[in-house]
Design an enzyme around this catalytic site. Structure first.
Site, short mmCIF file in Angstrom:
data_model
loop_
_atom_site.label_atom_id
_atom_site.label_comp_id
_atom_site.label_asym_id
_atom_site.label_seq_id
_atom_site.Cartn_x
_atom_site.Cartn_y
_atom_site.Cartn_z
CG ASN A 13 -0.63 -2.39 6.89
OD1 ASN A 13 -1.58 -2.65 7.63
ND2 ASN A 13 0.62 -2.33 7.33
CD1 TRP A 14 -6.28 0.21 4.44
CD2 TRP A 14 -8.26 -0.59 5.09
NE1 TRP A 14 -7.10 0.14 3.32
CE2 TRP A 14 -8.32 -0.34 3.68
CE3 TRP A 14 -9.40 -1.10 5.72
CZ2 TRP A 14 -9.47 -0.58 2.92
CZ3 TRP A 14 -10.55 -1.33 4.96
CH2 TRP A 14 -10.57 -1.08 3.58
CG HIS A 100 4.16 -4.06 9.01
ND1 HIS A 100 4.53 -2.99 9.79
CD2 HIS A 100 3.79 -3.57 7.82
CE1 HIS A 100 4.37 -1.87 9.09
NE2 HIS A 100 3.92 -2.20 7.89
N GLY A 239 0.64 1.96 3.10
CA GLY A 239 0.05 2.29 4.39
C GLY A 239 -0.83 3.53 4.27
N GLY A 240 -0.26 4.68 4.63
CA GLY A 240 -1.01 5.93 4.68
C GLY A 240 -1.86 6.21 3.44
C1 PEP Z 1 3.34 0.04 5.68
O1 PEP Z 1 3.15 0.25 6.86
O2 PEP Z 1 3.32 -1.13 5.24
C2 PEP Z 1 3.64 1.19 4.83
C3 PEP Z 1 4.23 0.96 3.69
O3 PEP Z 1 3.28 2.42 5.31
P1 PEP Z 1 3.39 3.84 4.51
O4 PEP Z 1 2.90 3.59 3.11
O5 PEP Z 1 2.49 4.75 5.27
O6 PEP Z 1 4.81 4.23 4.55
#
Ligand code: PEP
Length: 262
Positions: A13-14, A100, A239-240
């Site tokens: 998920n960018w 989300h 995400g990150g």
């Molecule tokens: C997300 O936003 O779906 C997520 C899992 O973010 P992160 O991996 O950065 O916690």
């Protein structure tokens, strides 16, 4: 019931990151890494990058699932800034995230809005990654499973097993998203197992057994192996760590060969 194998799915998920050239370059790198992996891989760029990313992949003969981070539940109309499922289909995109936590808790989407989007996406034959998960104070009160159950029942209200053929669930504890705090493998497994029982109650045992439940929340190369090995953790929504090809590739590698059966 015949045994079911769930192919792991690793999804990036960018969010609202990258410029167009960066999104194209990252998609190319991810697609090259994913080629031949025994894992399904998807990326969710910003709306405005979807077309360029897909064109670049096609031009290079690369295969990678590209989805949208959100959609409208309405087919068209006076909804400034919204993007319809038909518009996404027009770009050749048929995967979408719904519910989300940033849309629920930052933008303010209610359970009803998430349900409408989820139903519309599934009705339009999209693969819909429905996100659920509890806030920190809810976890501390021991409400994780109750919150997940409420969100699942609300989002899937009125849908049956047939309608949910293309459903994926992402369990993303809100307190773990973007914070560097990650659920322990045991806690993630317990939440996934409980969520699958709810799915079984709503949609039947067979659908629950074949529906992939992803973990999301500070998933990265260093913790992926342990989390993805859990019996009910069928992949990750990242995400990150999905913004850098090497780290995301390592998560894909950690998932390879970890198909779970039920
Ligand atoms: C997300 O936003 O779906 C997520 C899992 O973010 P992160 O991996 O950065 O916690």
């Amino acid at each position: 019931m015949p045994p079911v194998q769930r192919t792991p799915l690793i999804a990036g998920n960018w969010k609202m990151n990258l410029d167009c050239a960066g999104a194209v370059a990252l998609a190319r790198d991810v697609a090259r890494h994913a080629a031949g992996a025994r894992v399904d891989v998807a990326v969710f760029p910003a709306f405005v990058h979807l077309d360029a990313v897909q064109r670049a992949l096609r031009a290079d003969g690369l295969a990678l699932t590209v989805g949208a981070q959100d959609c409208s539940d309405a087919p068209n109309g006076a909804l400034t800034g919204e993007v319809s499922l038909a518009m996404l289909q027009d770009l050749g995109c048929n995967w979408v995230l719904t519910g989300h936590s940033e849309r629920r808790h930052v933008i303010g989407e209610s359970d009803d809005v998430v349900a409408a989007k989820t139903a519309a996406a599934l009705r339009a034959s999209f693969t819909c990654v429905l996100c659920i998960g509890e806030k920190l104070e809810q976890r501390e009160r021991g409400e994780t499973d109750t919150v997940n159950e409420r969100q699942l029942r609300a989002a899937l209200k009125g849908l049956d097993a047939q309608a949910c053929t293309n459903l994926v669930i992402a369990y993303e504890p809100v307190w773990a998203i973007g914070t560097g705090r990650v659920a322990s493998a045991a806690d993630a497994q317990a939440a996934h197992h409980a969520a699958r029982r709810v799915l079984s109650d709503i949609l039947g045992r067979e659908t629950a057994a074949r529906t992939r439940i992803l973990y999301g929340g500070s998933l990265k190369a260093s913790n992926a192996g342990e989390l993805l090995a859990m019996a009910d953790v069928d992949g990750g929504l990242v995400g990150g760590a999905s913004l850098e090809a090497g780290g995301f590739g390592a998560i894909i590698d950690a998932a390879a060969g970890l198909a779970h059966s039920a």
